[in-house]
Design a protein around this motif. Structure first.
Motif, PDB file in Angstrom:
ATOM      1  N   HIS A 120       0.832  -1.209   0.000  1.00 30.36           N
ATOM      2  CA  HIS A 120       0.000   0.000   0.000  1.00 30.36           C
ATOM      3  C   HIS A 120       0.868   1.262   0.000  1.00 30.36           C
ATOM      4  CE1 HIS A 120      -3.673   2.300   0.548  1.00 30.36           C
ATOM      5  NE2 HIS A 120      -3.078   2.972   1.515  1.00 30.36           N
ATOM      6  N   GLY A 121       1.940   1.240   0.793  1.00 35.47           N
ATOM      7  CA  GLY A 121       2.826   2.403   0.854  1.00 35.47           C
ATOM      8  C   GLY A 121       3.507   2.680  -0.471  1.00 35.47           C
ATOM      9  N   LEU A 122       3.900   1.622  -1.181  1.00 38.35           N
ATOM     10  CA  LEU A 122       4.539   1.800  -2.487  1.00 38.35           C
ATOM     11  C   LEU A 122       3.571   2.412  -3.492  1.00 38.35           C
ATOM     12  CD1 LEU A 122       6.672  -1.441  -3.041  1.00 38.35           C
ATOM     13  CD2 LEU A 122       7.492   0.898  -2.808  1.00 38.35           C
ATOM     14  N   ILE A 123       2.349   1.929  -3.483  1.00 37.14           N
ATOM     15  CA  ILE A 123       1.352   2.471  -4.408  1.00 37.14           C
ATOM     16  C   ILE A 123       1.051   3.925  -4.072  1.00 37.14           C
ATOM     17  CG2 ILE A 123      -1.047   2.263  -5.184  1.00 37.14           C
ATOM     18  CD1 ILE A 123      -0.716  -0.775  -4.948  1.00 37.14           C
ATOM     19  N   ASP A 124       1.002   4.255  -2.791  1.00 39.37           N
ATOM     20  CA  ASP A 124       0.820   5.657  -2.388  1.00 39.37           C
ATOM     21  C   ASP A 124       1.971   6.523  -2.901  1.00 39.37           C
ATOM     22  OD1 ASP A 124      -1.584   5.294  -1.147  1.00 39.37           O
ATOM     23  OD2 ASP A 124      -0.776   5.252   0.895  1.00 39.37           O
ATOM     24  N   LYS A 125       3.190   5.970  -2.875  1.00 37.14           N
ATOM     25  CA  LYS A 125       4.357   6.706  -3.361  1.00 37.14           C
ATOM     26  C   LYS A 125       4.229   6.979  -4.860  1.00 37.14           C
ATOM     27  CE  LYS A 125       8.657   8.287  -3.145  1.00 37.14           C
ATOM     28  NZ  LYS A 125       9.015   9.510  -2.380  1.00 37.14           N
ATOM     29  N   ILE A 142       1.439   7.204  -6.577  1.00 40.96           N
ATOM     30  CA  ILE A 142       0.379   8.208  -6.725  1.00 40.96           C
ATOM     31  C   ILE A 142       0.904   9.597  -6.394  1.00 40.96           C
ATOM     32  CG2 ILE A 142      -1.837   9.000  -5.811  1.00 40.96           C
ATOM     33  CD1 ILE A 142      -2.543   6.022  -5.379  1.00 40.96           C
ATOM     34  N   SER A 143       1.716   9.695  -5.337  1.00 41.03           N
ATOM     35  CA  SER A 143       2.284  10.978  -4.930  1.00 41.03           C
ATOM     36  C   SER A 143       3.176  11.567  -6.014  1.00 41.03           C
ATOM     37  CB  SER A 143       3.077  10.808  -3.628  1.00 41.03           C
ATOM     38  OG  SER A 143       3.746  11.996  -3.275  1.00 41.03           O
ATOM     39  N   ARG A 176       3.846  13.305 -14.054  1.00 39.62           N
ATOM     40  CA  ARG A 176       2.452  13.057 -14.403  1.00 39.62           C
ATOM     41  C   ARG A 176       2.268  11.821 -15.271  1.00 39.62           C
ATOM     42  NH1 ARG A 176      -1.310  15.791 -11.326  1.00 39.62           N
ATOM     43  NH2 ARG A 176      -0.551  17.890 -10.867  1.00 39.62           N
ATOM     44  N   ASN A 177       3.342  11.351 -15.898  1.00 41.18           N
ATOM     45  CA  ASN A 177       3.250  10.183 -16.779  1.00 41.18           C
ATOM     46  C   ASN A 177       3.381   8.859 -16.031  1.00 41.18           C
ATOM     47  OD1 ASN A 177       3.050  11.768 -19.157  1.00 41.18           O
ATOM     48  ND2 ASN A 177       5.270  12.054 -19.172  1.00 41.18           N
TER      49      ASN A 177
END
Length: 256
Positions: A161-166, A168-169, A176-177
């Motif tokens: 979850h933390g990696l996916i949040d990173k 997204i951030s 943006r790509n």
């Protein structure tokens, strides 16, 4: 397409995924470059690298920050499996403090990737270290997609979850790509715990999961990082990675 393979947890087979995915893509006729930015140099060793006095990823990063012109062709080595690669060196250990001196410290690797030399490749894969530091942030800013290898264990799952949040951030701020290309379930074992974790990951991140699950084949995995061979008719591990490569190509075609 530029891809970074990232994981905050060691032992999930990050380098095995990077190296064998690259070999699978090469076996399918794609021109592939792997850039090793992990000071442990495991991807470099897997491709048969022997120190030869030519530039490594460390030198090209140092040169970019110091604004010294680099002949990138001299940094690229050619492996028996058809994958080109730029090896790492131990100099990467302290490179983040040097990168921080650059006025665009988050985009050093992106500036390197903009060189016309790299346009010859269909796929460029950064094999990143486990620490999500400035160097790995550079790789993510230079990339179009991220692959996350996940071992079917509790700690690997908890860090997902933390990696996916990173991701997204970074997508919301500096790149943006950047998108998640997929999650690779690696070292799958037929245990009740592994099955439960697999089901939870499917529930939460099913649309990102590669259909191919990499089996737990310790002997084959060790062989894959000791010898630069990719024989799908003799190795179930290599056959699985060939399927991963096919999925990557399909996902790219859908997104283009």
């Amino acid at each position: 397409m530029i891809i970074s393979t990232i994981s905050e947890k060691g032992g999930v087979g990050k380098t095995t995924v990077s190296v064998n995915t690259a070999r699978g893509l090469a076996a399918l006729g794609k021109k592939v470059l792997v850039i090793d930015i992990d000071q442990q140099c495991n991807a470099s060793k897997a491709f048969g690298y022997v120190p030869d006095g030519k530039p490594t990823s460390s030198e090209i990063i140092y040169n970019a920050v110091a604004e010294i012109e680099t002949n990138y062709g001299e940094a690229v080595r050619h492996s028996e499996s058809g994958v080109d690669y730029i090896p790492a060196s131990r100099l990467l250990t302290g490179i983040t403090s040097f990168i921080a001196n650059d006025s665009d410290s988050s985009y050093v690797l992106k500036k390197i990737m903009h060189n016309d030399y790299f346009k010859r490749y269909d796929y460029i894969i950064f094999d990143c270290r486990t620490l999500l530091d400035l160097l790995v942030a550079n790789a993510m800013n230079a990339s179009d997609r991220i692959i996350i290898p996940v071992e079917c264990g509790l700690y690997s799952y908890m860090g997902l979850h933390g990696l996916i949040d990173k991701i997204i951030s970074i997508n919301n701020s500096t790149n943006r790509n950047l998108k998640l290309l997929g999650i690779v379930m690696n070292k799958q074992q037929r245990t009740s715990v592994a099955g439960e974790i697999m089901n939870e990951i499917k529930k939460q991140y099913g649309k990102f999961l590669f259909e191919t699950v990499i089996p737990f084949c310790p002997a084959q995995a060790e062989q894959s990082v000791l010898t630069d061979k990719f024989e799908t008719d003799k190795s179930s591990l290599n056959k699985a990675f060939l399927n991963i490569a096919e999925e990557i190509i399909q996902r790219r075609e859908k997104s283009d």
